[in-house]
Design a protein around this motif. Structure first.
Motif, PDB file in Angstrom:
ATOM      1  N   GLY A   1       0.824  -0.681   0.194  1.00  0.00           N
ATOM      2  CA  GLY A   1      -0.030  -0.073  -0.112  1.00  0.00           C
ATOM      3  C   GLY A   1       0.909   1.144   0.469  1.00  0.00           C
ATOM      4  O   GLY A   1       0.374   2.203  -0.351  1.00  0.00           O
ATOM      5  N   SER A   2       2.309   1.189   0.623  1.00  0.00           N
ATOM      6  CA  SER A   2       3.019   2.706   0.725  1.00  0.00           C
ATOM      7  C   SER A   2       3.411   3.136  -0.566  1.00  0.00           C
ATOM      8  O   SER A   2       3.349   3.954  -0.872  1.00  0.00           O
ATOM      9  CB  SER A   2       3.732   2.058   1.672  1.00  0.00           C
ATOM     10  OG  SER A   2       2.800   1.785   3.249  1.00  0.00           O
ATOM     11  N   ALA A   3       4.139   1.572  -1.320  1.00  0.00           N
ATOM     12  CA  ALA A   3       4.990   1.833  -2.398  1.00  0.00           C
ATOM     13  C   ALA A   3       3.934   2.285  -3.466  1.00  0.00           C
ATOM     14  O   ALA A   3       4.293   2.891  -4.055  1.00  0.00           O
ATOM     15  CB  ALA A   3       5.503   0.163  -2.720  1.00  0.00           C
ATOM     16  N   ILE A   4       3.478   1.625  -3.589  1.00  0.00           N
ATOM     17  CA  ILE A   4       1.308   2.173  -4.881  1.00  0.00           C
ATOM     18  C   ILE A   4       1.405   3.593  -3.977  1.00  0.00           C
ATOM     19  O   ILE A   4       1.398   4.227  -5.054  1.00  0.00           O
ATOM     20  CB  ILE A   4       0.906   1.692  -4.477  1.00  0.00           C
ATOM     21  CG1 ILE A   4       0.493   0.036  -4.963  1.00  0.00           C
ATOM     22  CG2 ILE A   4      -1.007   2.360  -5.448  1.00  0.00           C
ATOM     23  CD1 ILE A   4      -0.419  -1.231  -4.810  1.00  0.00           C
ATOM     24  N   GLN A   5       1.053   3.964  -2.954  1.00  0.00           N
ATOM     25  CA  GLN A   5       0.686   5.539  -2.565  1.00  0.00           C
ATOM     26  C   GLN A   5       1.971   6.156  -3.528  1.00  0.00           C
ATOM     27  O   GLN A   5       1.632   7.446  -3.209  1.00  0.00           O
ATOM     28  CB  GLN A   5       0.605   5.722  -1.454  1.00  0.00           C
ATOM     29  CG  GLN A   5      -0.052   7.176  -1.064  1.00  0.00           C
ATOM     30  CD  GLN A   5      -0.841   7.225   0.460  1.00  0.00           C
ATOM     31  OE1 GLN A   5      -1.192   5.511   0.995  1.00  0.00           O
ATOM     32  NE2 GLN A   5      -0.295   7.918   1.149  1.00  0.00           N
ATOM     33  N   TYR A   6       2.803   6.054  -2.787  1.00  0.00           N
ATOM     34  CA  TYR A   6       4.886   6.924  -3.136  1.00  0.00           C
ATOM     35  C   TYR A   6       5.481   6.497  -4.442  1.00  0.00           C
ATOM     36  O   TYR A   6       5.383   7.432  -5.286  1.00  0.00           O
ATOM     37  CB  TYR A   6       5.579   6.767  -1.512  1.00  0.00           C
ATOM     38  CG  TYR A   6       4.441   7.187  -0.673  1.00  0.00           C
ATOM     39  CD1 TYR A   6       4.344   8.762  -0.250  1.00  0.00           C
ATOM     40  CD2 TYR A   6       4.273   6.591   0.345  1.00  0.00           C
ATOM     41  CE1 TYR A   6       3.950   9.382   1.114  1.00  0.00           C
ATOM     42  CE2 TYR A   6       4.051   6.724   1.418  1.00  0.00           C
ATOM     43  CZ  TYR A   6       3.393   8.339   2.146  1.00  0.00           C
ATOM     44  OH  TYR A   6       2.752   8.290   2.582  1.00  0.00           O
ATOM     45  N   PHE A   7       4.692   5.581  -4.594  1.00  0.00           N
ATOM     46  CA  PHE A   7       6.101   5.502  -5.996  1.00  0.00           C
ATOM     47  C   PHE A   7       4.714   5.136  -7.345  1.00  0.00           C
ATOM     48  O   PHE A   7       5.079   5.060  -8.721  1.00  0.00           O
ATOM     49  CB  PHE A   7       6.741   4.299  -5.851  1.00  0.00           C
ATOM     50  CG  PHE A   7       7.689   4.128  -4.979  1.00  0.00           C
ATOM     51  CD1 PHE A   7       8.396   5.430  -4.812  1.00  0.00           C
ATOM     52  CD2 PHE A   7       7.738   3.730  -3.809  1.00  0.00           C
ATOM     53  CE1 PHE A   7       9.361   5.904  -3.680  1.00  0.00           C
ATOM     54  CE2 PHE A   7       8.470   3.610  -2.840  1.00  0.00           C
ATOM     55  CZ  PHE A   7       9.273   4.959  -2.658  1.00  0.00           C
ATOM     56  N   GLY A   8       3.457   4.525  -7.491  1.00  0.00           N
ATOM     57  CA  GLY A   8       2.411   3.972  -8.441  1.00  0.00           C
ATOM     58  C   GLY A   8       3.002   2.808  -8.597  1.00  0.00           C
ATOM     59  O   GLY A   8       3.597   2.308  -8.027  1.00  0.00           O
ATOM     60  N   MET A   9       1.415   2.187  -9.412  1.00  0.00           N
ATOM     61  CA  MET A   9       1.371   0.844  -9.629  1.00  0.00           C
ATOM     62  C   MET A   9       2.382   0.298 -10.199  1.00  0.00           C
ATOM     63  O   MET A   9       2.967  -1.256  -9.696  1.00  0.00           O
ATOM     64  CB  MET A   9       0.285   1.234 -10.381  1.00  0.00           C
ATOM     65  CG  MET A   9      -0.203  -0.305 -10.203  1.00  0.00           C
ATOM     66  SD  MET A   9      -0.976  -1.380  -8.593  1.00  0.00           S
ATOM     67  CE  MET A   9      -1.847   0.075  -8.461  1.00  0.00           C
ATOM     68  N   ASN A  10       3.293   0.810 -11.341  1.00  0.00           N
ATOM     69  CA  ASN A  10       3.483   0.332 -12.407  1.00  0.00           C
ATOM     70  C   ASN A  10       4.749   0.575 -11.827  1.00  0.00           C
ATOM     71  O   ASN A  10       6.253  -0.746 -11.548  1.00  0.00           O
ATOM     72  CB  ASN A  10       4.094   1.165 -13.365  1.00  0.00           C
ATOM     73  CG  ASN A  10       2.857   1.289 -14.286  1.00  0.00           C
ATOM     74  OD1 ASN A  10       2.053   2.583 -14.055  1.00  0.00           O
ATOM     75  ND2 ASN A  10       2.739   0.396 -15.665  1.00  0.00           N
ATOM     76  N   SER A  11       5.695   1.784 -11.241  1.00  0.00           N
ATOM     77  CA  SER A  11       7.224   1.515 -10.503  1.00  0.00           C
ATOM     78  C   SER A  11       7.177   0.503  -9.185  1.00  0.00           C
ATOM     79  O   SER A  11       8.270  -0.630  -8.865  1.00  0.00           O
ATOM     80  CB  SER A  11       7.876   2.782  -9.787  1.00  0.00           C
ATOM     81  OG  SER A  11       7.483   4.131 -10.960  1.00  0.00           O
ATOM     82  N   ALA A  12       6.035   0.645  -8.416  1.00  0.00           N
ATOM     83  CA  ALA A  12       6.318  -0.269  -7.291  1.00  0.00           C
ATOM     84  C   ALA A  12       6.175  -1.771  -7.760  1.00  0.00           C
ATOM     85  O   ALA A  12       6.719  -3.157  -7.120  1.00  0.00           O
ATOM     86  CB  ALA A  12       5.172  -0.307  -6.428  1.00  0.00           C
ATOM     87  N   SER A  13       5.514  -2.546  -8.897  1.00  0.00           N
ATOM     88  CA  SER A  13       5.200  -3.645 -10.195  1.00  0.00           C
ATOM     89  C   SER A  13       6.709  -4.345 -10.146  1.00  0.00           C
ATOM     90  O   SER A  13       7.328  -4.843  -9.624  1.00  0.00           O
ATOM     91  CB  SER A  13       3.698  -3.661 -10.458  1.00  0.00           C
ATOM     92  OG  SER A  13       3.479  -2.985 -10.428  1.00  0.00           O
ATOM     93  N   LEU A  14       7.335  -3.607 -10.153  1.00  0.00           N
ATOM     94  CA  LEU A  14       8.574  -3.817 -11.241  1.00  0.00           C
ATOM     95  C   LEU A  14       9.748  -4.126  -9.811  1.00  0.00           C
ATOM     96  O   LEU A  14      10.659  -4.769 -10.281  1.00  0.00           O
ATOM     97  CB  LEU A  14       9.646  -2.961 -11.813  1.00  0.00           C
ATOM     98  CG  LEU A  14       8.955  -2.366 -13.225  1.00  0.00           C
ATOM     99  CD1 LEU A  14       9.230  -1.319 -13.985  1.00  0.00           C
ATOM    100  CD2 LEU A  14       8.611  -3.535 -14.108  1.00  0.00           C
TER     101      LEU A  14
END
Length: 387
Positions: free
Chosen positions: A346-359
């Motif tokens: 949840g934190s990664a998606i909130q701060y970095f966005g879905m695509n970057s967090a997925s990578l």
């Protein structure tokens, strides 16, 4: 084997109650008053922190006082949590409900009870049966969760989980006998320190941690992306989950055969991790729903390949007198992974966005793969010689 069927049904009902809300939970949490991406992740993974805290104590308690009433107590807590979640009016009440659901930490106790009733030569079949029952509950959840939640609301799903847990209580009281008392020559107490110092058990604990960590993040991402970014209707998500689950189920059968009958567990783990890594890579690179759905399919294949082998491997490694406690620690790592996956995802998606967090999460599978590389392949008779 009849008793194993009843116990597998109990654990299937328990997991059905957990799984059936997963396809819709991030959307339900998003609609709650006061929600944020971080709190959504906490609502998804929150039940796991209490699972982690109670899994070992309840598993060890079941070694001392017996399995049945520990299971009943856990199911009652799960019912209370389900009702609280169904009645939630804001994100914080939902989180409290999820925490109460998690406090009913009985997975290790049920697994240990199945081991109590089965001879060593039959244990792989019993564990595979349990894994199949969990997988079937997963299949049903992925199909009917979006349909029921989409048309009647996710609160209806939580009400259903309470009913399923009540049915499980009836089964454990009236259909499952007390397990036989197992005689063994071990005189020492199965302590937490002893279990954590067992390098083979600890390696399995970390393997389960990564599995649950990435699973939770995937279930956070999939509905939010399909509905929020690609415009899918909530009630149509089953059209994605059904083919993905169907392929995953086929691969699960192959994995169970190679892992158990052919003793290729380590190889299956490595192949499954590659599927996990590729799935998050597709999540990160997808600019349309078709590519994203390929990632969903790859995720479910990897996820379901591991399902029938994880618990079985620990039951082979653990000695008889420490099986409940060892599975308790193992499941604690499982739910620690769920909790951290929800919070970090949840934190990664909130701060970095879905695509970057997925990578980034795709890259973490390299660490996971490396950790599996050093494991011993669990053998059917391993725990007899491990002293």
């Amino acid at each position: 084997m009849k008793t194993s069927l009843w116990l597998s049904l109990i654990i299937a009902l328990r997991f059905l109650g957990l799984f059936i809300v997963l396809p819709m939970l991030s959307l339900y949490a998003y609609e709650q008053i006061g929600s944020s991406t971080f709190l959504i992740g906490l609502a998804i993974g929150g039940y796991a922190i209490t699972q982690m805290l109670f899994q070992y104590p309840l598993g060890k308690l079941s070694d001392k006082i017996g399995r049945r009433w520990v299971i009943v107590f856990g199911l009652l807590l799960f019912i209370v949590g389900s009702i609280v979640a169904a009645l939630s009016e804001d994100i914080y009440m939902l989180i409290v409900g999820r925490l109460l659901q998690g406090a009913g930490a009985i997975s290790s106790t049920i697994t240990a009870m199945i081991s109590d009733f089965t001879k060593e030569e039959e244990r792989s079949k019993a564990m595979a049966l349990m894994g199949g029952a969990i997988a079937m509950s997963f299949v049903v959840s992925m199909i009917f969760g979006p349909l029921i939640g989409g048309y009647f609301g996710v609160e209806t799903l939580f009400e259903m989980t309470a009913i399923l847990a009540f049915i499980a209580i009836i089964i454990i009281i009236f259909k499952v006998p007390n397990p036989p008392k197992i005689e063994h020559n071990y005189t020492e107490v199965a302590s937490l320190k002893t279990i954590l110092r067992n390098s083979d058990l600890f390696r399995m604990d970390i393997i389960m941690f990564f599995h649950s960590f990435l699973m939770t993040i995937a279930f956070l991402m999939i509905p939010l992306t399909l509905v929020g970014e690609f415009g899918w209707e909530k009630s149509a998500l089953w059209q994605v989950y059904l083919p993905a689950i169907t392929l995953g189920f086929l691969f699960m059968g192959l994995a169970a055969m190679l892992g158990e009958a052919k003793e290729k567990t380590k190889l299956i783990f490595q192949i499954a991790i590659v599927f996990f890594g590729l799935s998050f890579l597709f999540f990160g690179l997808a600019d349309n729903s078709s590519l994203f759905i390929i990632g969903v399919v790859l995720f479910f294949i990897g996820f379901m390949m591991l399902e029938p082998l994880l618990q079985s491997s620990v039951s082979k490694i653990a000695r008889i007198h420490e099986r409940g406690a060892a599975l308790g620690v193992f499941n604690s790592f499982q739910f620690l992974g769920v909790f951290i996956g929800g919070v970090v995802g949840g934190s990664a998606i909130q701060y970095f966005g879905m695509n970057s967090a997925s990578l980034v999460f795709s890259a973490t599978t390299i660490i996971w793969f490396t950790w599996v590389w050093g494991m011993k392949n669990p053998k059917k008779s391993y725990f007899i010689y491990h002293k």
